[in-house]
Design an enzyme around this catalytic site. Structure first.
Site: not given
Length: 702
Positions: A18, A21, A399
């Protein structure tokens, strides 16, 4: 102090369950002796350590989670993965003791409840010892994360005699962590699959002998032999042979590209049919593939705005939940005569519901998945912030040259004005341009080569370049001019007609006598008009073409493509000025360019998008997003992907908070149980991770 820079070591991490952790592991490593700093990239499952420490010491800092480290690099390390049953044996043993505990009362043995509680207790200790180890340490340090909350809830359940529910909560929490870890691994797979596409060995020609060596041992300047059907191991240039190369892994192109002598090839691409020799130009850590993987992993570690908000929110959310749980446990018994056991139980259930894991994982799982998906489709997104901003774009500036057009001028018309034949005219023009450095010279030489004209043998004497006007030289005793010299007095009707079509007109002739007019144009990409139309249909309010070209050319091309606004004759700093102006009007503005002369405008825009990132260091470094295959067709796809990601993040946050609020409302009638609480927490976590993984299914429409 010597002033020497801190040593940097990067490791891949296996075993994260997780985000909380991962944060705990980072903090542990930061406190190791000799470590100056440490950064965990949860999305890429990596840790970078600055300072003097060993791999073993870093691994020990992750012992609470059973983390394992491997060296970072392009080489795929073949390690025996710990079998699933062995890795999670504590969970299975715990489940066995819970089943025994539920079976004991059925035997009607003496002291059956005591034996059952003992069995539940063993299940709690075996299944939750790693949880308690971290949770208790955090509790003594007054650090309140989800493991602290779970530890308090489970110990509290045991104290008030709810051994069975405490044991089941331990198991369900362990299962939810396993599923969360699996989901994040699935999200990371897109980048791991990129690491696998380049072969680990290659056939190298050394001293006239073919030898197979590891990719990490190949040097710049080695000659690599690639046979039909083999993957290319290193970046390089073809020096012999030709073939069709499948570049899908790098650029996302579905159609193989023909490559011959002098063409660049990339590591990880597939040689489909020919036998080629490739001169290696980069080491393994410098290849385009290596750069892509490195940049994508960095991007997955960058926190998107929504994730940063959630992290701050979770920081205050957890203590608030603890206060609410405490008040639920004491106010009804103290003020309304409620039973202590009932309301302490309700308070413990609130703690379990309040675990922030679903909320913490809600954003990163979506960001990591989306960035990985884009990378597999040939698009490099350099951070969650740019992924989010893409979905909010109101205007896009383009551009012209090399973006909306092919960037390769070609001769489209030759209008003769004398008796000299077109072939002779073009031979003389190409002979003059052969001596020139002008950007349009290539168009004349290409046309002459296509027509098979022998212009290189046409002698030019007294060649001169006239700044702003053109070039001249003596051929066969007569001086010829090629350029925009008004003294040649060409037909203004023909010239205006060609200029109105967006073409650059160049006049050829002798002094005072025009012999021909040549129209040169930069061809519009076949897909430009359809892409602009699709962007408008997607709700992009404004599209504008910014170009240094003159008004006639810009206007003609702009009308062909369908952009809503055209700004011509701009210098790079003027493009930057227009981007800033559009940002004041529309808020979120993207600039799409080639990453070199558009660098100021790319940097100033909300999102800078560079064309042709494959092999172009400038594009990879300056832009926020690089379209690796130089193709605008990817633009609607990434905007769609971004919008879907934003929608999923919002859904995830709504799910995570909404499910918990519904569960908390059950406190009012006293219906909230530890079972419901853990299912609410686990359900929310599963829901947000599976919802985030839906982004893997979004495909690019080729």
């Amino acid at each position: 102090m010597t002033g020497k820079p801190a040593e940097k070591q990067t490791y891949r991490v296996e075993g994260f369950t997780c985000a909380g952790c991962a944060a705990k592991f980072e903090k542990n490593v930061q406190h190791l002796p000799g470590v100056m700093d440490a950064k965990v990239n949860f999305g890429a499952a990596k840790i970078t350590v600055y300072g003097d420490t060993s791999k073993e010491a870093v691994e020990k800092a992750g012992a609470f989670e059973g983390l394992r480290l491997t060296e970072d690099g392009m080489r795929k390390i073949q390690e025996e993965k710990e079998p699933f049953l062995k890795r999670y044996k504590h969970v299975f043993i715990s489940i066995m003791f819970i089943l025994i505990a539920y079976a004991i009362p059925l035997t009607e043995a003496a002291n059956s409840q005591l034996l059952a509680n003992l069995s539940f207790g063993i299940a709690i200790v075996i299944g939750g010892y790693r949880l308690f180890e971290t949770g208790l340490k955090n509790l003594f340090k007054l650090e309140f994360d989800m493991r602290t909350l779970m530890t308090i809830a489970i110990i509290g359940a045991a104290i008030i005699g709810e051994w069975g529910e405490g044991a089941v909560v331990v198991i369900l929490f362990a299962i939810s962590e396993v599923l969360e870890a699996y989901s994040m691994d699935k999200a990371r797979e897109s980048i791991r699959s990129l690491m696998d596409i380049a072969p680990q060995q290659a056939l190298i020609l050394r001293n006239g002998t073919e030898v197979k060596i590891d990719a990490e041992d190949i040097e710049v300047g080695d000659i690599m032999i690639v046979k039909p059907g083999q993957k290319i191991a290193m970046d390089g240039d073809i020096i012999e042979g030709a073939s069709y190369i499948n570049q899908a892994a790098i650029t996302g192109e579905s159609v193989p590209v023909r490559k011959g002598k002098g063409d660049e090839v990339f590591a990880g691409t597939l040689n489909e049919e020919g036998y080629v020799k490739v001169l290696v130009t980069k080491r393994i850590e410098d290849t385009t593939l290596a750069k892509i993987i490195h940049l994508v992993e960095e991007a997955q570690g960058e926190k998107a705005p929504s994730q940063a908000f959630i992290d701050v929110f979770a920081k205050y959310y957890t203590p608030v939940i603890m206060i609410i749980a405490f008040l639920v446990a004491i106010i009804p018994p103290l003020l309304f005569g409620g039973e202590w056991s009932v309301w302490v139980y309700q308070g413990l259930s609130v703690l379990v519901v309040g675990c922030p894991c679903a909320l913490v994982i809600s954003t990163p799982v979506a960001i990591v998945t989306a960035i990985g998906n884009a990378a597999k489709n040939g698009i490099l997104i350099k951070g969650g912030v740019y992924l989010e901003e893409l979905g909010r774009l109101k205007a896009i500036a383009f551009d012209k040259t090399g973006t909306l057009t092919k960037g390769e001028p070609v001769i489209t018309d030759v209008v003769t004005a004398g008796e000299m034949e077109e072939r002779e005219l073009l031979t003389k023009m190409a002979a003059l341009e052969y001596h020139s450095q002008h950007p349009l010279a290539h168009a004349f030489l290409k046309k002459a080569d296509e027509m098979g004209l022998n212009y290189k043998e046409c002698e030019v004497f007294e060649f001169q370049s006239h700044t702003g006007k053109g070039i001249s030289g003596v051929i066969d005793g007569e001086r010829y001019f090629l350029g925009s010299d008004d003294s040649l007095n060409p037909s203004s009707v023909d010239m205006k007609k060609l200029q109105d079509e967006g073409k650059t007109v160049i006049v050829f002739g002798t002094e005072g006598r025009p012999l021909a007019m040549v129209a040169v144009a930069d061809e519009v990409r076949e897909t430009s008009a359809s892409i602009i139309g699709e962007l408008h249909r997607m709700g992009v309010e404004q599209t504008v073409m910014l170009t240094g070209d003159h008004e006639h050319t810009a206007s003609s091309i702009g009308k062909q493509i369908g952009v809503k606004d055209i700004k011509a004759g701009l210098l790079p700093e003027q493009k930057l000025e227009f981007v800033k102006r559009y940002m004041q009007t529309y808020g979120k503005v993207a600039m799409v360019g080639d990453g070199i002369n558009d660098a100021p405008a790319l940097a100033a825009s909300t999102v800078g998008i560079a064309m042709g990132g494959a092999g172009t260091d400038t594009a990879l470094e300056t832009a926020d997003i690089a379209l690796m295959n130089d193709d605008l067709k990817k633009l609607p796809y990434i905007i769609g992907l971004s919008r879907k990601t934003l929608a999923i993040i919002k859904q995830n946050i709504t799910f995570a908070i909404g499910i918990k609020l519904l569960a908390l409302l059950l406190v009012i009638p006293g219906w909230l149980t530890l079972w419901i609480a853990i299912f609410a927490d686990m359900g929310a976590t599963l829901l947000v991770t599976l919802n985030g993984l839906r982004l893997l299914r979004i495909k690019d429409r080729k």
